[in-house]
Design an enzyme around this catalytic site. Structure first.
Site, PDB file in Angstrom:
ATOM      1  N   LYS A 157      37.581  41.239  47.015  1.00  0.00           N
ATOM      2  CA  LYS A 157      38.534  40.190  47.307  1.00  0.00           C
ATOM      3  C   LYS A 157      38.081  39.319  48.492  1.00  0.00           C
ATOM      4  O   LYS A 157      38.018  38.097  48.393  1.00  0.00           O
ATOM      5  CB  LYS A 157      39.858  40.893  47.628  1.00  0.00           C
ATOM      6  CG  LYS A 157      40.982  40.047  47.945  1.00  0.00           C
ATOM      7  CD  LYS A 157      42.146  40.966  48.300  1.00  0.00           C
ATOM      8  CE  LYS A 157      41.826  41.741  49.567  1.00  0.00           C
ATOM      9  NZ  LYS A 157      42.991  42.391  50.147  1.00  0.00           N
ATOM     10  N   THR A 158      37.728  39.994  49.587  1.00  0.00           N
ATOM     11  CA  THR A 158      37.292  39.250  50.774  1.00  0.00           C
ATOM     12  C   THR A 158      36.015  38.476  50.484  1.00  0.00           C
ATOM     13  O   THR A 158      35.857  37.330  50.892  1.00  0.00           O
ATOM     14  CB  THR A 158      37.040  40.213  51.946  1.00  0.00           C
ATOM     15  OG1 THR A 158      38.153  41.100  52.043  1.00  0.00           O
ATOM     16  CG2 THR A 158      36.898  39.454  53.242  1.00  0.00           C
ATOM     17  N   ASP A 201      45.909  35.669  51.969  1.00  0.00           N
ATOM     18  CA  ASP A 201      45.450  36.994  51.548  1.00  0.00           C
ATOM     19  C   ASP A 201      46.626  37.975  51.606  1.00  0.00           C
ATOM     20  O   ASP A 201      47.600  37.739  52.318  1.00  0.00           O
ATOM     21  CB  ASP A 201      44.345  37.450  52.520  1.00  0.00           C
ATOM     22  CG  ASP A 201      43.559  38.607  51.931  1.00  0.00           C
ATOM     23  OD1 ASP A 201      43.801  38.966  50.763  1.00  0.00           O
ATOM     24  OD2 ASP A 201      42.690  39.140  52.647  1.00  0.00           O
ATOM     25  N   GLU A 202      46.547  39.073  50.881  1.00  0.00           N
ATOM     26  CA  GLU A 202      47.611  40.092  50.871  1.00  0.00           C
ATOM     27  C   GLU A 202      48.979  39.470  50.606  1.00  0.00           C
ATOM     28  O   GLU A 202      49.974  39.783  51.243  1.00  0.00           O
ATOM     29  CB  GLU A 202      47.660  40.851  52.216  1.00  0.00           C
ATOM     30  CG  GLU A 202      46.332  41.398  52.691  1.00  0.00           C
ATOM     31  CD  GLU A 202      45.971  42.735  52.060  1.00  0.00           C
ATOM     32  OE1 GLU A 202      46.611  43.119  51.051  1.00  0.00           O
ATOM     33  OE2 GLU A 202      45.037  43.389  52.556  1.00  0.00           O
ATOM     34  N   GLN A 259      49.798  47.071  45.552  1.00  0.00           N
ATOM     35  CA  GLN A 259      49.538  47.486  46.925  1.00  0.00           C
ATOM     36  C   GLN A 259      50.555  46.930  47.908  1.00  0.00           C
ATOM     37  O   GLN A 259      50.301  46.825  49.102  1.00  0.00           O
ATOM     38  CB  GLN A 259      48.129  47.048  47.345  1.00  0.00           C
ATOM     39  CG  GLN A 259      47.035  47.790  46.597  1.00  0.00           C
ATOM     40  CD  GLN A 259      45.669  47.505  47.183  1.00  0.00           C
ATOM     41  OE1 GLN A 259      45.365  47.864  48.311  1.00  0.00           O
ATOM     42  NE2 GLN A 259      44.832  46.838  46.404  1.00  0.00           N
ATOM     43  N   ARG A 289      41.444  54.279  48.652  1.00  0.00           N
ATOM     44  CA  ARG A 289      40.608  54.133  49.846  1.00  0.00           C
ATOM     45  C   ARG A 289      39.299  54.897  49.705  1.00  0.00           C
ATOM     46  O   ARG A 289      38.323  54.640  50.403  1.00  0.00           O
ATOM     47  CB  ARG A 289      41.309  54.664  51.114  1.00  0.00           C
ATOM     48  CG  ARG A 289      42.570  53.954  51.583  1.00  0.00           C
ATOM     49  CD  ARG A 289      42.445  52.482  51.659  1.00  0.00           C
ATOM     50  NE  ARG A 289      42.911  51.888  50.401  1.00  0.00           N
ATOM     51  CZ  ARG A 289      42.702  50.622  50.058  1.00  0.00           C
ATOM     52  NH1 ARG A 289      42.039  49.844  50.859  1.00  0.00           N
ATOM     53  NH2 ARG A 289      43.144  50.151  48.913  1.00  0.00           N
TER      54      ARG A 289
END
Length: 712
Positions: free
Chosen positions: A32-33, A217-218, A248, A593
């Site tokens: 994503k980043t 983002d997020e 998430q 994670r």
DNA sequence: AGGGAATGCGTTTTT
DNA sequence: CGCATTCCCT
């Protein structure tokens, strides 16, 4: 040839669409980043868009910093001009410029939850009404209302849930007034007032014209106010790209509204949607486990992560006898893996609540394992640090009564509770700040002249520094505070002195890095740092943190501990399906994670508030993972390993003589009258014990220790 | 004003 | 159990 050749097909599509609304549904570990940074680089390098027109909003400062660095490495120095920041930092910047529009001074301070609590406590005392809620609860009710965009008036009108709503509304009202009077804002205010600024035509237009390209983002964790902020700025050009993963969304308790992402396509009918489903992080087995847990949620938009990362490693499950057994298991499992060539830094312990870290800390100390706990009691929340910062706050913002009250008698100036009440009486009559009131102390009756003198002295001390602050560096102000107040002399414990000196180091460090910053800037920076912002990748220690804190991070080996009903999911889910789904998303975050190995543990018996709770159930989330992905470890088998490892470790690390062997050993739990419970961390040259107490480390000579310590 | 004992409460999670 | 708050004593 394009810079985007470095992306996979879907990532590339997402990076190429720069006009119009775009929703990127990016699963965990799907790059994503990377996609976002390349998107920005593509805009600048290949579409000739001025960096100055681009705004990217992230969730944490760490994420912002990382994105900045990555953008700069792709496009060079020009990248500096892209605005990459969190909502809160972005808001502060704006608010400093336009503070007067909303009745604040531009040097306003920022209050943390401690400050909020002390204000609420004082208000409760003032209105003196019976209420069967703790101050803590009231703070969180008010905060929640604020994050939901509910004003004090609306709170009273709506009269939802609480039969004490009238009292709470009253507290809420006074609380807001108090903050304004103190020229300070809490975290929610930073967003609320930013949003308010955007209702001013002039401000709104300026921002709309500047930020023609916006990325968030997020997005699944934005709240209603953040939603409004984004909507308003993006309204004109509609080049809005939001990135997120509905699975998430884990900050509902803080007002995050998952509907923001679920409804994006309704808000923007012409929105394009790209799904990133290829995962580059975890093995197939870990992903399958994550997928099979999350599919029990009704809110999931139906996206399936896949990977070609194969591995034979099943997810290890350990059923512990009790909490201690669980921690021992983890410690020994780590030791075993380190012996097989792994480094400590590859391991991370994830838990639901901060309180769970304690037992692991004890056991790791016993085994001499290097570790670091993220979250919990932060450096900046320690008493001695908050004291010094309170001084700096008053100098920066003399209207800050909360900070002044905190240190008015620290170090002890013989200004007691009675005297403070008298000063406050004068203050209310005059309607001025507490600080300005100090100079009228003569008007108070029956205050000892000694006390009056020290009040005047304090007033003059602040007055001078307030007048001179513009000519002094933050370090100089700090030094002046320390010297004049003789604060260090008032500290009894050496570690607290060290902490204060550490604070000075961090000030110097920031001043050199950012070329002489203003006091207000410094205070703002430290208010907004988050717990994982200072996570250093290259140091070799085991990491411990809550699942919330692990968001956006990844680790080779993850231990997901305390997988029991009433912990994870917590008790609250019994009454609320929404809560249960959020907990399940949290579980999804935890599982995803892990890169290579995931170990899940739970205990049959656990100490809760010092009471033993037997017959605990394992988490329902564990049952949602198919059996064929799990490998239960036989307890007997592990026990033998434990014994062997234990003796080996202690002999290796701590050779000590016969002399003290019978009395104190490394790992012993001890009790000290003043410092409370502690654990012996090391023994120095057979002369001194190094003991870790809750907040500090102490060296105590063995001869002395025999008299003052009790083994427990 | 300050220290010490007694009491009572708590666990989500954080920018 | 550990911490914070309160109350009582000096």
């Amino acid at each position: 040839m394009s810079i985007l050749d470095n992306l996979n097909e879907n990532q590339r599509k997402a990076a190429e669409i720069i006009e119009g609304p775009l929703l990127i549904l990016a699963g965990a570990g799907s790059g994503k980043t990377r996609t976002l940074t390349y998107r920005i680089a593509h805009m600048i390098k290949e579409k000739n868009i001025e960096p100055y027109f681009i705004l990217a909003v992230t969730f944490t400062n760490k994420a912002a910093k990382e994105m900045k660095e990555r953008v700069e490495s792709l496009v060079g120095i020009e990248g500096e001009k892209v605005m990459i920041s969190t909502f809160h930092s972005f808001g502060v910047r704006l608010l400093r410029m336009y503070a007067k529009y909303i009745g604040y001074d531009s040097n306003f301070g920022i209050y943390d939850s401690d400050d909020q609590l002390s204000i609420v406590k004082r208000i409760l005392k003032e209105i003196g009404r019976e209420i069967n809620l703790t101050p803590n609860k009231i703070v969180s009710i008010i905060s929640k209302a604020k994050e939901d965009g509910i004003t004090p008036e609306e709170f009273e009108e709506k009269r939802v849930f609480f039969h004490d709503y009238k009292t709470i509304a009253e507290v809420y009202k006074r609380y807001q007034k108090e903050l304004l009077k103190n020229n300070s804002m809490d975290f929610s205010d930073l967003l609320i007032y930013t949003n308010k600024l955007l209702d001013i035509e002039e401000v709104k237009e300026k921002l709309q014209n500047r930020y023609k390209y916006i990325m968030v983002d997020e997005y699944q964790d934005t709240n209603d106010i953040q939603y409004q902020i984004v909507t308003k700025i993006a309204l004109k050009y509609r080049n809005l790209c939001v990135v997120g993963d509905e699975d998430q969304s884990i900050y509902g308790f803080r007002g995050a509204n998952i509907d923001n992402i679920l409804n994006f396509e309704k808000d923007y009918k012409d929105a394009k949607v790209i799904k990133l489903e290829r995962n580059y992080r975890s093995t197939e087995i870990i992903l399958e486990a994550a997928n099979s847990v999350i599919k029990n949620n009704t809110t999931s938009k139906g996206k399936k992560l896949w990977t070609d990362k194969k591995s034979k490693d099943l997810i290890t499950v350990y059923e512990a006898k009790n909490g201690i057994d669980e921690a021992y298991f983890v410690a020994h499992n780590i030791i075993k893996n380190v012996d097989n060539g792994r480094n400590y830094r590859e391991f991370t312990i994830l838990y639901r609540t901060n309180a769970q870290s304690r037992i692991f800390e004890e056991v790791f100390l016993k085994h001499n394992l290097p570790y670091k706990i993220f979250g919990g009691m932060q450096f900046y929340q320690r008493k001695e640090i908050k004291d010094i910062l309170a001084y700096l706050n008053v100098i920066n913002n003399p209207n800050d009564d909360v900070s002044l009250l905190r240190i008015i008698n620290v170090p002890n100036r013989k200004i007691g509770a009675r005297t403070i009440e008298k000063i406050r009486d004068i203050q209310y009559k005059k309607g001025i700040s507490l600080f300005e009131t100090l100079k009228y102390i003569e008007e108070a009756t029956s205050v000892r002249s000694n006390t009056k003198n020290s009040i005047i002295e304090l007033y003059n001390f602040f007055k001078t520094l307030i007048e001179e602050k513009e000519f002094l560096s933050v370090t100089e102000i700090f030094d002046e505070v320390i010297e004049k107040t003789r604060y260090l002399d008032s500290l009894e414990e050496e570690v607290r002195v060290e902490n204060v000196l550490e604070l000075k180091n961090s000030i110097i460090e920031q001043e050199t890095r950012e070329n002489n910053i203003q006091l207000s800037e410094y205070l703002e920076n430290i208010s907004l740092v988050s717990t994982t912002d200072n996570l250093e990748e290259n140091q070799d220690y085991i990491k411990l943190m809550t699942i919330h804190n692990s968001k956006g991070l990844e680790f080779p080996v993850v231990y997901l501990v305390g997988m029991e009903e009433d912990i994870f999911p917590g008790k609250k889910v019994e009454f609320d399906d929404k809560e249960l789904e959020e907990e399940r998303r949290l579980c999804y975050v935890a599982i995803t994670r892990a890169e290579e190995k995931l170990v899940i543990t739970y205990a049959n018996e656990r100490n809760i508030y010092g009471r033993i709770d037997s017959f605990r159930d394992k988490s329902r989330f564990l049952d949602e993972i198919p059996m064929n992905l799990l490998k239960y470890i036989n307890r007997k088998e592990e026990k033998t390993i434990i014994k062997k490892e234990k003796s080996k470790k202690i002999e290796n690390f701590n050779p000590f003589s016969l002399k003290n062997k019978g009395l104190f050993n490394v790992g012993d739990k001890i009790y000290h009258n003043k410092f409370g419970n502690g654990i012996i961390k090391n023994i120095e040259e057979n002369k001194r014990l190094i003991i870790k107490f809750k907040y500090e480390e102490k060296k105590i000579a063995i001869a002395v220790a025999e008299k003052v310590l009790k083994k427990i």
